[in-house]
Design a protein around this motif. Structure first.
Motif, mmCIF file in Angstrom:
data_model
loop_
_atom_site.group_PDB
_atom_site.id
_atom_site.type_symbol
_atom_site.label_atom_id
_atom_site.label_comp_id
_atom_site.label_asym_id
_atom_site.label_seq_id
_atom_site.Cartn_x
_atom_site.Cartn_y
_atom_site.Cartn_z
ATOM 1 N N PHE A 48 -4.302 96.415 53.128
ATOM 2 C CA PHE A 48 -3.718 96.256 54.454
ATOM 3 C C PHE A 48 -2.458 95.433 54.243
ATOM 4 O O PHE A 48 -2.520 94.281 53.794
ATOM 5 N N VAL A 49 -1.300 96.012 54.540
ATOM 6 C CA VAL A 49 -0.021 95.366 54.263
ATOM 7 C C VAL A 49 0.638 94.898 55.557
ATOM 8 O O VAL A 49 0.723 95.651 56.527
ATOM 9 N N ILE A 50 1.095 93.655 55.549
ATOM 10 C CA ILE A 50 1.858 93.101 56.668
ATOM 11 C C ILE A 50 3.319 93.036 56.251
ATOM 12 O O ILE A 50 3.649 92.427 55.225
ATOM 13 N N GLU A 51 4.176 93.654 57.040
ATOM 14 C CA GLU A 51 5.609 93.639 56.759
ATOM 15 C C GLU A 51 6.325 92.898 57.889
ATOM 16 O O GLU A 51 6.032 93.125 59.061
ATOM 17 N N LYS A 66 1.313 104.519 50.134
ATOM 18 C CA LYS A 66 0.370 103.962 49.161
ATOM 19 C C LYS A 66 -0.733 103.112 49.780
ATOM 20 O O LYS A 66 -1.816 102.996 49.218
ATOM 21 N N ALA A 67 -0.471 102.497 50.926
ATOM 22 C CA ALA A 67 -1.410 101.540 51.509
ATOM 23 C C ALA A 67 -2.418 102.198 52.443
ATOM 24 O O ALA A 67 -2.194 103.297 52.958
ATOM 25 N N LYS A 68 -3.507 101.488 52.695
ATOM 26 C CA LYS A 68 -4.467 101.933 53.710
ATOM 27 C C LYS A 68 -3.834 101.845 55.086
ATOM 28 O O LYS A 68 -3.963 102.745 55.919
ATOM 29 N N LYS A 69 -3.101 100.752 55.314
ATOM 30 C CA LYS A 69 -2.442 100.542 56.597
ATOM 31 C C LYS A 69 -1.273 99.579 56.415
ATOM 32 O O LYS A 69 -1.338 98.667 55.596
ATOM 33 N N PHE A 93 0.275 103.545 60.408
ATOM 34 C CA PHE A 93 1.355 102.614 60.766
ATOM 35 C C PHE A 93 1.091 101.964 62.113
ATOM 36 O O PHE A 93 0.706 102.619 63.081
ATOM 37 N N GLU A 94 1.294 100.635 62.155
ATOM 38 C CA GLU A 94 1.196 99.882 63.404
ATOM 39 C C GLU A 94 2.458 99.034 63.540
ATOM 40 O O GLU A 94 2.909 98.417 62.574
ATOM 41 N N VAL A 115 -5.554 92.051 51.641
ATOM 42 C CA VAL A 115 -4.374 91.870 52.501
ATOM 43 C C VAL A 115 -3.182 91.387 51.680
ATOM 44 O O VAL A 115 -3.294 90.435 50.904
ATOM 45 N N LYS A 116 -2.055 92.052 51.866
ATOM 46 C CA LYS A 116 -0.830 91.663 51.167
ATOM 47 C C LYS A 116 0.334 91.634 52.154
ATOM 48 O O LYS A 116 0.378 92.436 53.080
ATOM 49 N N VAL A 117 1.236 90.689 51.955
ATOM 50 C CA VAL A 117 2.473 90.623 52.730
ATOM 51 C C VAL A 117 3.582 91.149 51.826
ATOM 52 O O VAL A 117 3.689 90.736 50.667
ATOM 53 N N ALA A 118 4.396 92.049 52.333
ATOM 54 C CA ALA A 118 5.528 92.578 51.563
ATOM 55 C C ALA A 118 6.686 92.821 52.520
ATOM 56 O O ALA A 118 6.497 93.430 53.576
ATOM 57 N N ALA A 119 7.879 92.352 52.161
ATOM 58 C CA ALA A 119 8.985 92.454 53.113
ATOM 59 C C ALA A 119 10.335 92.183 52.464
ATOM 60 O O ALA A 119 10.433 91.440 51.490
ATOM 61 N N ASN A 120 11.350 92.812 53.043
ATOM 62 C CA ASN A 120 12.736 92.408 52.822
ATOM 63 C C ASN A 120 12.998 91.404 53.930
ATOM 64 O O ASN A 120 13.341 91.767 55.048
#
Length: 280
Positions: A48-51, A66-69, A93-94, A115-120
């Motif tokens: 589960f990725v938080i951007e 690639k991610a579940k969500k 996508f949410e 849970v992973k955070v990934a962002a520009n």
């Protein structure tokens, strides 16, 4: 032509989007950099990725593959309809229209396990957001972000270096750091005036050091680095402890009060914090 370069610029033009300087909007146009963030974060089908700050979705779409969500948090109302249109075909996508600094990440994560955070990450929000994420206790495994090189250097700094300071110590308290790569200004539109770095923070299972009072540790670190060029003795005078007790605390910690804060490891700061706190 680089596909990402074309697509990012095409989406911006298609929707007539105007960049807002105050929001630190610099969108990625380099496909290799996008993939380096995705690969650096090691995003997989269980994640589960938080951007934060998705822009027009250039990085988002590669993570969605690639991610579940992927849950993206965007503060700019003008980007909401663009993201909804461009990413409408992705069921995983949410989109949340909110200031990331006001998000309850524990609530957002819920029962998610990986849970992973990934962002520009927009430059202006980097330090307060990283502090919020690390101190919140939210159950994420890692934070992989592209940020201003100067800030990344401070996060990754070691004692006795120019960049070492309170930010270095806060990050080290909660996480391991790994610099993935440097990114040139030409990888963005519009171009920023500085280089960027992709860095990953892997959250430790428990803080690196154990202290009696976590807040007091960070108060001590803050006060010491607010007087960076002064000795430790000058930096601890406002902690509410008398001179005689401070002298005892330094002696018990076996730390010379004439040293400067930039020479202390996080372990030494923890020892000194506990010894001084005992006299409060």
């Amino acid at each position: 032509m680089d596909l990402t370069n074309y697509k990012t610029q095409d989406i911006v033009k298609k929707h007539g989007f105007n960049f807002t300087k105050s929001l630190g909007q610099n969108f990625l146009i380099d496909k290799q950099v996008v993939m380096d963030i995705v690969d650096g974060a090691e995003i997989g089908p269980e994640d589960f990725v938080i951007e934060i700050g998705p822009g027009v979705g250039t990085l988002t779409v590669e993570m969605l593959k690639k991610a579940k969500k992927v849950t993206s948090i965007e503060i700019d109302k003008d980007l909401i309809p663009i993201l909804e249109e461009e990413l409408k075909d992705y069921d995983n996508f949410e989109l949340i229209h909110k200031d990331a600094l006001k998000v309850n990440f524990d609530e957002l994560i819920g029962e998610e396990k990986s849970v992973k955070v990934a962002a520009n990450l927009p430059y202006y929000v980097t330090t307060p957001l990283i502090a919020q994420l690390l101190k919140s206790g939210a159950k994420f495994q890692s934070i992989t972000i592209m940020i201003q090189k100067e800030v990344a250097d401070r996060m990754d700094a070691k004692p006795n270096t120019r960049d070492y300071g309170s930010l270095s110590l806060m990050v080290q308290y909660y996480a391991e750091t790994k610099v993935i790569r440097t990114v040139a200004p030409s990888s963005f539109m519009p171009r920023p005036k500085v280089e960027s770095i992709i860095i990953r923070l892997d959250r430790l299972e428990k803080p690196r050091v154990k202290v009696e009072n976590e807040k007091f540790l960070f108060d001590l670190i803050r006060d010491v680095f607010n007087m960076r060029r002064k000795t430790l003795w000058n930096g601890v005078k406002n902690l509410g402890v008398g001179k005689a007790d401070l002298e005892k605390a330094f002696e018990e910690a076996n730390i010379d009060p004439k040293r400067r804060g930039e020479t202390l490891t996080i372990e030494e700061f923890a020892i000194l914090a506990d010894k001084i706190y005992a006299y409060k």
